[in-house]
Design a protein around this motif. Structure first.
Motif, mmCIF file in Angstrom:
data_model
loop_
_atom_site.group_PDB
_atom_site.id
_atom_site.type_symbol
_atom_site.label_atom_id
_atom_site.label_comp_id
_atom_site.label_asym_id
_atom_site.label_seq_id
_atom_site.Cartn_x
_atom_site.Cartn_y
_atom_site.Cartn_z
ATOM 1 N N LYS A 114 11.792 10.535 2.829
ATOM 2 C CA LYS A 114 11.460 11.419 3.953
ATOM 3 C C LYS A 114 10.088 11.054 4.527
ATOM 4 C CE LYS A 114 10.927 16.318 5.181
ATOM 5 N NZ LYS A 114 10.964 17.713 4.673
ATOM 6 N N ILE A 115 9.141 10.760 3.648
ATOM 7 C CA ILE A 115 7.806 10.355 4.110
ATOM 8 C C ILE A 115 7.884 9.026 4.855
ATOM 9 C CG2 ILE A 115 5.539 9.553 3.335
ATOM 10 C CD1 ILE A 115 5.741 11.643 1.070
ATOM 11 N N PHE A 116 8.572 8.065 4.277
ATOM 12 C CA PHE A 116 8.633 6.736 4.877
ATOM 13 C C PHE A 116 9.331 6.744 6.226
ATOM 14 C CE2 PHE A 116 6.711 3.651 2.227
ATOM 15 C CZ PHE A 116 6.909 2.424 2.828
ATOM 16 N N GLY A 118 9.486 9.332 8.397
ATOM 17 C CA GLY A 118 9.069 10.413 9.267
ATOM 18 C C GLY A 118 7.586 10.403 9.572
ATOM 19 N N GLU A 119 7.137 11.468 10.167
ATOM 20 C CA GLU A 119 5.763 11.572 10.635
ATOM 21 C C GLU A 119 4.745 11.514 9.501
ATOM 22 O OE1 GLU A 119 3.069 11.736 13.789
ATOM 23 O OE2 GLU A 119 5.252 11.428 13.781
ATOM 24 N N GLN A 120 5.132 11.959 8.287
ATOM 25 C CA GLN A 120 4.196 11.953 7.163
ATOM 26 C C GLN A 120 3.779 10.542 6.743
ATOM 27 O OE1 GLN A 120 4.930 15.192 4.033
ATOM 28 N NE2 GLN A 120 6.971 14.906 4.910
ATOM 29 N N PHE A 121 4.532 9.539 7.181
ATOM 30 C CA PHE A 121 4.184 8.148 6.911
ATOM 31 C C PHE A 121 2.753 7.842 7.365
ATOM 32 C CE2 PHE A 121 3.761 3.924 8.824
ATOM 33 C CZ PHE A 121 4.132 3.089 7.791
ATOM 34 N N TYR A 122 2.306 8.500 8.429
ATOM 35 C CA TYR A 122 0.995 8.208 9.007
ATOM 36 C C TYR A 122 -0.141 8.929 8.291
ATOM 37 C CZ TYR A 122 3.618 5.931 12.700
ATOM 38 O OH TYR A 122 4.450 5.081 13.401
ATOM 39 N N ASP A 123 0.144 9.593 7.202
ATOM 40 C CA ASP A 123 -0.878 10.098 6.281
ATOM 41 C C ASP A 123 -0.977 9.069 5.159
ATOM 42 O OD1 ASP A 123 -2.004 11.386 3.921
ATOM 43 O OD2 ASP A 123 -1.797 13.291 4.989
ATOM 44 N N PHE A 124 -2.126 8.384 5.049
ATOM 45 C CA PHE A 124 -2.209 7.249 4.135
ATOM 46 C C PHE A 124 -2.028 7.660 2.677
ATOM 47 C CE2 PHE A 124 -4.677 3.841 1.873
ATOM 48 C CZ PHE A 124 -3.757 2.835 2.126
ATOM 49 N N LYS A 128 0.949 6.083 0.381
ATOM 50 C CA LYS A 128 0.751 5.439 -0.925
ATOM 51 C C LYS A 128 1.688 6.037 -1.968
ATOM 52 C CE LYS A 128 -3.642 6.029 -1.589
ATOM 53 N NZ LYS A 128 -4.911 5.955 -2.348
ATOM 54 N N PHE A 129 1.806 7.367 -1.952
ATOM 55 C CA PHE A 129 2.711 8.034 -2.889
ATOM 56 C C PHE A 129 4.145 7.545 -2.674
ATOM 57 C CE2 PHE A 129 5.913 11.409 -3.107
ATOM 58 C CZ PHE A 129 5.890 11.714 -4.456
ATOM 59 N N ALA A 130 4.598 7.525 -1.435
ATOM 60 C CA ALA A 130 5.979 7.145 -1.141
ATOM 61 C C ALA A 130 6.247 5.691 -1.515
ATOM 62 C CB ALA A 130 6.275 7.385 0.336
ATOM 63 N N LEU A 131 5.304 4.795 -1.182
ATOM 64 C CA LEU A 131 5.489 3.385 -1.513
ATOM 65 C C LEU A 131 5.563 3.193 -3.016
ATOM 66 C CD1 LEU A 131 5.640 0.471 -0.413
ATOM 67 C CD2 LEU A 131 3.156 0.363 -0.616
ATOM 68 N N ALA A 298 11.135 2.575 7.804
ATOM 69 C CA ALA A 298 10.004 2.741 8.722
ATOM 70 C C ALA A 298 10.209 4.022 9.508
ATOM 71 C CB ALA A 298 9.884 1.545 9.657
ATOM 72 N N PRO A 299 9.121 4.669 9.921
ATOM 73 C CA PRO A 299 9.241 5.939 10.638
ATOM 74 C C PRO A 299 9.648 5.774 12.100
ATOM 75 C CG PRO A 299 6.945 5.343 10.453
ATOM 76 C CD PRO A 299 7.721 4.325 9.660
ATOM 77 N N GLU A 300 9.468 4.583 12.636
ATOM 78 C CA GLU A 300 9.854 4.300 14.011
ATOM 79 C C GLU A 300 10.570 2.952 14.034
ATOM 80 O OE1 GLU A 300 6.845 5.240 17.092
ATOM 81 O OE2 GLU A 300 5.486 5.567 15.385
ATOM 82 N N ARG A 301 11.397 2.760 15.044
ATOM 83 C CA ARG A 301 12.129 1.507 15.135
ATOM 84 C C ARG A 301 11.174 0.346 15.427
ATOM 85 N NH1 ARG A 301 17.806 2.917 18.332
ATOM 86 N NH2 ARG A 301 18.672 4.251 16.678
ATOM 87 N N LEU A 302 11.236 -0.635 14.566
ATOM 88 C CA LEU A 302 10.400 -1.827 14.643
ATOM 89 C C LEU A 302 11.337 -3.028 14.714
ATOM 90 C CD1 LEU A 302 7.604 -3.271 14.289
ATOM 91 C CD2 LEU A 302 7.968 -3.094 11.826
#
Length: 656
Positions: A114-116, A118-124, A128-131, A298-302
């Motif tokens: 969910k973090i990876f 979504g928007e929470q991805f941009y909280d470093f 780190k926790f999600a990765l 990724a949180p956005e399409r890349l």
């Protein structure tokens, strides 16, 4: 081996497959380009990304619970032993450690995804926790397969890929090869539904050789159609694969270099279609329509894109990468901008990774101007080479056209080594370029090579001085350094370097080679020294310390934030309710620590592309220990650094 039934005056169904196991933050570019050309010629075509399918399968609570159950069963069998052999000890320590971590990982995998995504991805801190959870999940899964080691950026087995015999052996080893359990059901479903006349598999990285040939070996046994292979690894092994007694029979044809047109010509001929003039490279617009773009990590399409093919310089003695493309092909800036406008609007992507070898400044200016005039609002990054064709106004134009990140292959910061590499970068001018890039809001990322033949420790350490001088130019969000040890690669200009290669006849598929030098840093001492310089740059100079080190994800951060001060860092531990003490009949903390220490001592050899778990057994021989007291362990889930793995803590000893 071509099935004669393919020769028909009809359209063909072609299945294009990207095999595991590489990073899954975005699609790979090769097959969408091939699909575009095949579709233009009237064929039916479908892409399946088995690499992404693998990640979605593993990063799943149900899969991880099954892995946990299997671990419990295997560990119970180990506990019945009175003592361990070296191999058993390493596997027991690995599996036991994974079991201690397992419930925490299972309870947090959904939060991590969910973090990876979504928007929470941009909280470093949350990133780190999600990765960490994603990496731990891959380790939990792979610990079910003997010594096999799977991570986001790696796939290693007890078998190497430099020996064809070991690749073939790996393709049949059910205890070590996880893909033997997955591929049959996955590929049978696709064949039954799509009914392909031909299948093409692309090999872009060495990590894909064993998974890809495992798939091809299964297909050759169960399916009687045309099967071809292409990609960078096929180019690197362009002489070996077609002439090997076994591999020459697995695929009907191998297509080295960027040869989509020749593949399409062959299919047209088999379908009795008249010859079609292939599109120019600049006319190709990749077709991503088959791919589930929201499923990538990724949180956005890349999305990937390519402006030119090959390297405009192509003179570095140590490099062979530019040789995997064939001839250099210059793109068309207006056509590229048009394609990017179409892709951005069609697929809803604002972030693009241009996978070119190096951006020609004039072309970059033309592209950026075209993007701005067409009002194509995208963010992009690309590789570049620091030289005097770059001007201050170039960076102004690139920034206005959406460029957010430039990855520079600087490699060395001494004139002597620059000359030895045949690069001849003007280092004073390079510092000006970094400054101009930074002040125009473009993030710099620098790649260095340590241990180039004859380079001394003192010369390599000048990287630190260079970073100190240019710290202001390395302060943008997304800045990073990558300090790598020199590696001797196939087809490089060996005769132009001060080294003596060690050729091993049994390594018939070798891409990387061991070597000796008469002066300077040795092959064995360089990896640890390169890591030392990397750590100084990140930990003490704070280059890239507060953004993802993975280049695709760093682009998203530098597109989002103007300053590192804007990046939130929230330390989280996730769901800890399921963490319980686990009991084992050996001092696991001591054994595991010894194994990790011995891993750090492993020498830099051609064996480095095998699993470190296996290398510890065969090269270091950990101490065999008897079964003794009962030891209770819990997990230090509050550990929140970027490195892995989560530490375990010895909390209880019951003497027997």
């Amino acid at each position: 081996m071509v099935d004669k039934s393919l020769q028909k005056s009809d359209l063909m169904n072609i299945l294009l497959i990207y095999p595991p196991q590489v990073r899954a933050f975005m699609p790979h570019l090769a097959l969408p380009l091939v699909k575009q050309e095949l579709t233009r010629r009237g064929h039916h075509c479908k892409i399946i990304d088995l690499n992404l399918k693998f990640y979605l399968h593993v990063l799943n609570r149900s899969t991880l619970e099954k892995a946990q159950l299997k671990l419990r069963e295997e560990i119970d069998l180990y506990k019945q032993k009175n003592e361990f052999t070296n191999g058993e000890l390493v596997l027991f320590a690995r599996k036991s450690s994974a079991l201690i971590r397992s419930q925490y990982i299972i309870d947090n995998i959904e939060l991590a995804l969910k973090i990876f995504n979504g928007e929470q991805f941009y909280d470093f801190g949350k990133y780190k926790f999600a990765l960490k959870i994603l990496e731990e999940s891959l380790e939990l899964f792979s610990s079910n397969y003997g010594f096999t080691d799977i991570g986001i950026s790696r796939f290693r087995m007890k078998y190497g890929v430099s020996r064809s015999a070991e690749i073939l052996e790996a393709c049949e080893d059910k205890a070590e090869n996880p893909f033997l359990d997955m591929f049959p059901a996955w590929i049978d479903e696709e064949i039954n539904s799509f009914k392909p006349d031909a299948i093409a598999i692309t090999f872009s990285m060495d990590e894909q050789l064993i998974p890809g040939f495992t798939l091809a070996n299964y297909l050759r046994k169960t399916w009687n159609g045309l099967m071809v292979a292409g990609g960078g690894m096929v180019t690197r092994l362009k002489h070996e694969l077609p002439n090997h007694p076994v591999f020459s029979k697995i695929f009907d044809s191998y297509f080295p270099f960027a040869n989509a047109a020749k593949f399409c010509d062959m299919l047209d001929a088999l379908a009795n279609k008249p010859f079609t003039m292939p599109d120019k490279f600049s006319d190709l617009c990749p077709d991503f329509s088959d791919l589930p773009l929201d499923d990538y990590l990724a949180p956005e399409r890349l999305l990937p894109f390519e402006l030119t093919i090959g390297c405009s310089y192509a003179k570095c003695f140590y490099c062979n990468h530019y040789k995997t493309y064939g001839d250099y092909r210059y793109g068309d800036a207006t056509a590229a901008a048009n394609h990017l406008k179409v892709i951005s609007e069609k697929y809803g992507s604002r972030h693009f990774y241009f996978v070119d070898e190096d951006l020609v400044p004039k072309f970059g200016e033309e592209l950026a101007t075209a993007l701005k005039e067409m009002k194509v609002d995208i963010n992009w990054m690309i590789f570049g080479r620091l030289h005097k064709a770059w001007k201050q106004e170039t960076f102004e134009k690139l920034s206005a056209g959406g460029c957010k990140r430039l990855i520079w292959g600087l490699d060395s910061v001494t004139d002597r080594i620059q000359a030895a590499m045949n690069k001849f970068t003007d280092l004073d001018y390079a510092e000006d370029l970094l400054k101009w890039s930074s002040i125009n809001g473009i993030t710099n990322s620098l790649n260095f090579i340590v241990g180039y033949p004859s380079e001394t420790r003192e010369e390599a350490l000048t990287i630190v001085d260079f970073l100190k001088r240019n710290k202001p130019s390395m302060g943008n969000v997304g800045s990073a350094i990558a300090v790598s040890n020199f590696m001797l690669v196939k087809d490089a200009a060996w005769d132009k370097m001060e080294l003596k290669p060690r050729i091993k006849e049994e390594e018939d598929f070798a891409i990387y080679y061991e070597f000796d030098v008469e002066r300077g840093l040795t092959m064995d001492e360089t990896p640890a020294f390169a890591q030392e310089i990397q750590d100084i740059g990140v930990d003490h100079l704070s280059v890239g310390k507060f953004n993802p080190a993975l280049r695709e994800l760093a682009l998203l951060y530098c597109s989002r934030y103007g300053s590192a001060d804007d990046i939130p860092i929230t330390e989280i531990t996730g769901d800890t309710s399921g963490v319980e003490m686990q009991f084992f009949p050996v001092n696991l903390e001591s054994i595991y620590g010894e194994i990790q220490q011995k891993m750090a001592e492993l020498s830099f050899t051609s064996e480095q592309f095998k699993s470190n778990w296996w290398r510890v057994v065969t090269e270091k021989e950990p101490t065999t220990v008897p079964i003794g007291n009962i030891y209770g362990y819990t997990l230090n889930f509050s550990y929140n650094e970027v490195c892995f793995q989560l530490p375990i803590s010895l909390d209880l000893v019951i003497e027997q």
